[in-house]
Design an enzyme around this catalytic site. Structure first.
Site, PDB file in Angstrom:
ATOM      1  N   GLU A  39     -96.624 -72.079  97.178  1.00 33.82           N
ATOM      2  CA  GLU A  39     -95.331 -72.246  97.865  1.00 33.82           C
ATOM      3  C   GLU A  39     -95.435 -73.080  99.121  1.00 33.82           C
ATOM      4  O   GLU A  39     -94.451 -73.542  99.666  1.00 33.82           O
ATOM      5  CB  GLU A  39     -94.770 -70.862  98.228  1.00 33.82           C
ATOM      6  N   ASP A  65    -107.485 -82.960  94.679  1.00 36.58           N
ATOM      7  CA  ASP A  65    -108.668 -82.376  95.305  1.00 36.58           C
ATOM      8  C   ASP A  65    -108.308 -81.458  96.481  1.00 36.58           C
ATOM      9  O   ASP A  65    -109.070 -80.576  96.845  1.00 36.58           O
ATOM     10  CB  ASP A  65    -109.588 -83.501  95.780  1.00 36.58           C
ATOM     11  N   SER A  96    -102.585 -86.808  93.029  1.00 35.76           N
ATOM     12  CA  SER A  96    -102.771 -88.252  93.081  1.00 35.76           C
ATOM     13  C   SER A  96    -104.243 -88.567  93.364  1.00 35.76           C
ATOM     14  O   SER A  96    -104.747 -89.613  92.983  1.00 35.76           O
ATOM     15  CB  SER A  96    -101.867 -88.872  94.137  1.00 35.76           C
TER      16      SER A  96
HETATM   17  P1  ADP Z   1    -102.667 -84.784  95.835  1.00 36.25           P
HETATM   18  O1  ADP Z   1    -103.864 -85.295  95.126  1.00 36.25           O
HETATM   19  O2  ADP Z   1    -101.417 -85.210  95.153  1.00 36.25           O
HETATM   20  O3  ADP Z   1    -102.718 -85.137  97.281  1.00 36.25           O
HETATM   21  P2  ADP Z   1    -103.541 -82.152  96.582  1.00 36.25           P
HETATM   22  O4  ADP Z   1    -104.060 -81.081  95.706  1.00 36.25           O
HETATM   23  O5  ADP Z   1    -104.557 -82.911  97.361  1.00 36.25           O
HETATM   24  O6  ADP Z   1    -102.684 -83.185  95.713  1.00 36.25           O
HETATM   25  O7  ADP Z   1    -102.463 -81.504  97.534  1.00 36.25           O
HETATM   26  C1  ADP Z   1    -101.900 -82.199  98.599  1.00 36.25           C
HETATM   27  C2  ADP Z   1    -101.682 -81.273  99.767  1.00 36.25           C
HETATM   28  O8  ADP Z   1    -100.696 -80.307  99.469  1.00 36.25           O
HETATM   29  C3  ADP Z   1    -102.909 -80.504 100.164  1.00 36.25           C
HETATM   30  O9  ADP Z   1    -103.062 -80.600 101.555  1.00 36.25           O
HETATM   31  C4  ADP Z   1    -102.582 -79.068  99.779  1.00 36.25           C
HETATM   32  O10 ADP Z   1    -103.236 -78.180 100.631  1.00 36.25           O
HETATM   33  C5  ADP Z   1    -101.102 -79.033  99.975  1.00 36.25           C
HETATM   34  N1  ADP Z   1    -100.336 -78.018  99.238  1.00 36.25           N
HETATM   35  C6  ADP Z   1    -100.743 -77.142  98.310  1.00 36.25           C
HETATM   36  N2  ADP Z   1     -99.699 -76.432  97.815  1.00 36.25           N
HETATM   37  C7  ADP Z   1     -98.596 -76.885  98.454  1.00 36.25           C
HETATM   38  C8  ADP Z   1     -97.207 -76.564  98.391  1.00 36.25           C
HETATM   39  N3  ADP Z   1     -96.737 -75.642  97.547  1.00 36.25           N
HETATM   40  N4  ADP Z   1     -96.358 -77.245  99.186  1.00 36.25           N
HETATM   41  C9  ADP Z   1     -96.817 -78.205  99.998  1.00 36.25           C
HETATM   42  N5  ADP Z   1     -98.116 -78.554 100.123  1.00 36.25           N
HETATM   43  C10 ADP Z   1     -98.995 -77.897  99.361  1.00 36.25           C
HETATM   44 MG    MG Z   2    -104.992 -84.840  98.120  1.00 31.54          MG
END
Ligand code: ADP
Ligand code: MG
Length: 395
Positions: A39, A65, A96
């Protein structure tokens, strides 16, 4: 299996991608799972910090990651971190930045894939449930914060692309390509001091350099303490053979009196306000375009920063690019990185060394440092490897 899914990761389609590609695969493999949609940021971190881990054979993420970073650090923040971090972790690329997913796919010798194909490949690996050991890197910041990293520590060009490309999130994995091109236009030099302990030189530092019972032998204690077979197919159910920490003989308790935070002691490091030990290498250049420490092969789905890197090679692959490199040469370097051939192009500005610890002291008061793609406190940092500390479902 506990599966944590970040609905905002990548282009924001992680949930529908899961439903379309993975859900049925898990059902057909008879792998029961509980799906939790995160969330907010740090939701997964808090969840695993408090979780009753005896309930779960594995903790998996569907995101990039960043969510795995939350899970690893949540586990290491527990009083029982030594057992908790042995819980097998699984990755389904939905973000991403899916570098770990791309890396484990690569370690299997499979042809490069991205997007939904990579997701299906990782879904299959998760169903097979083969557990490998995973090196973790302990990173200490100036305010004495301690983080555990499985992928990368970046400063300069790559860290700036990591953080600036957040705004191109809607294009998915291509955000790094866009970010790289934008950064190339405004290429700059980053000043600071870089030191490292080469990988060839073994041995610990000062008071901790003692008998085989010293905390430096942590990884060996782990290695000899497990009674399940890593990387081997399971007899009946793919998840049955996952680490059951209750059955494993307890590793000898490490003397933690030297450290104020949880986790294994950083026996190779001295406090950040003291000079690095004399046997470390201090890089003579102080003008860099980028400093990148990686411990997996990929830093994104399609950039192979350290082709030789493996999950548990016990090595920090340290790559730095010295100032003076032209925009064209740097672009060529990143294009070569798509094939992982950039380290053999003989570019005189690129240096690649293997290390087991490092220290980075940026001179400018403001800047960006990323750990596993996440922006962390900026300032002096140091890091050391803890070989095979965690476990990852890979292969
Ligand atoms: P991406 O590769 O798209 O950046 P990530 O797994 O790295 O995906 O997540 C991006 C960020 O979102 C991370 O800092 C993570 O901690 C955070 N995150 C995780 N769950 C949520 C959420 N429900 N809402 C917003 N941010 C979140
Ligand atoms: Mg990321």
């Amino acid at each position: 299996m506990l599966l944590m899914l970040n609905p905002h990761s990548g282009k924001g389609q992680a949930h529908s991608l899961f439903t379309a590609h993975v859900q049925r695969m898990l059902q057909e493999a008879s792998i029961p799972y509980t799906l939790i949609i995160t969330e907010r940021q740090n939701h997964a971190r808090e969840l695993v910090r408090e979780a009753d881990l005896s309930q779960w054979d594995a903790l998996a993420i569907m995101s990039g990651d960043g969510l795995l970073f939350e899970v690893v650090n949540g586990l290491m923040e527990r009083e029982d971190w030594e057992e908790a971090i042995k819980t097998p972790l699984g990755v389904l690329p939905g973000g991403s930045g899916n570098a770990v997913a791309a890396s484990i796919h690569n370690y299997c010798g499979l042809q490069p894939m991205s997007g939904e194909d990579l997701l299906v490949s990782c879904g299959f690996m998760l169903c097979k449930g083969l557990v490998s050991r995973l090196d973790l890197i302990s990173i200490c910041t100036a305010s004495n914060q301690r983080l555990f990293s499985f992928l990368s520590l970046a400063w300069g060009f790559v860290a700036d692309v990591d953080s600036e490309s957040e705004k191109y999130r809607h294009v998915g994995a291509a955000r790094f390509t866009v970010g790289t091109l934008v950064r190339l236009m405004s290429l700059r030099v980053y000043q600071g001091k870089l030191s490292y302990l080469p990988a060839e030189q073994s041995g610990s530092y000062s008071s901790l350099e003692q008998s085989t019972e010293s905390p430096t032998d942590f990884s060996q204690q782990i290695a000899s303490s497990s009674d399940y077979s890593d990387s081997s197919p399971c007899a009946n159910h793919p998840l049955h053979n996952f680490c059951n920490s209750n059955n494993a003989p307890k590793p000898k308790r490490t003397n933690l009196s030297q450290v104020s935070v949880l986790g294994p002691p950083d026996s190779l490091l001295v406090p950040l306000d003291q000079p690095v030990p004399a046997h470390w290498t201090v890089v003579s250049e102080q003008d860099f375009v980028l400093v990148l420490a990686v411990y997996q092969s990929h830093i994104s789905e399609d950039l192979i920063a350290a082709p030789a890197s493996r999950l548990e090679d016990g090595v920090i692959h340290l790559i730095y690019v010295k100032a003076g490199i032209s925009r064209t040469a740097l672009l060529r370097l990143f294009l070569a990185m798509e094939k992982g051939t950039h380290l053999s192009t003989n570019c005189p500005y690129v240096v690649y060394v293997k290390a087991q610890a490092l220290r980075l002291e940026p001179y400018s008061p403001k800047g960006t440092i990323t750990v596993d793609g996440e922006v962390v406190e900026y300032g002096p940092v140091q890091a050391q490897i803890h070989s095979s500390l965690a476990r990852l479902i890979a292969g």
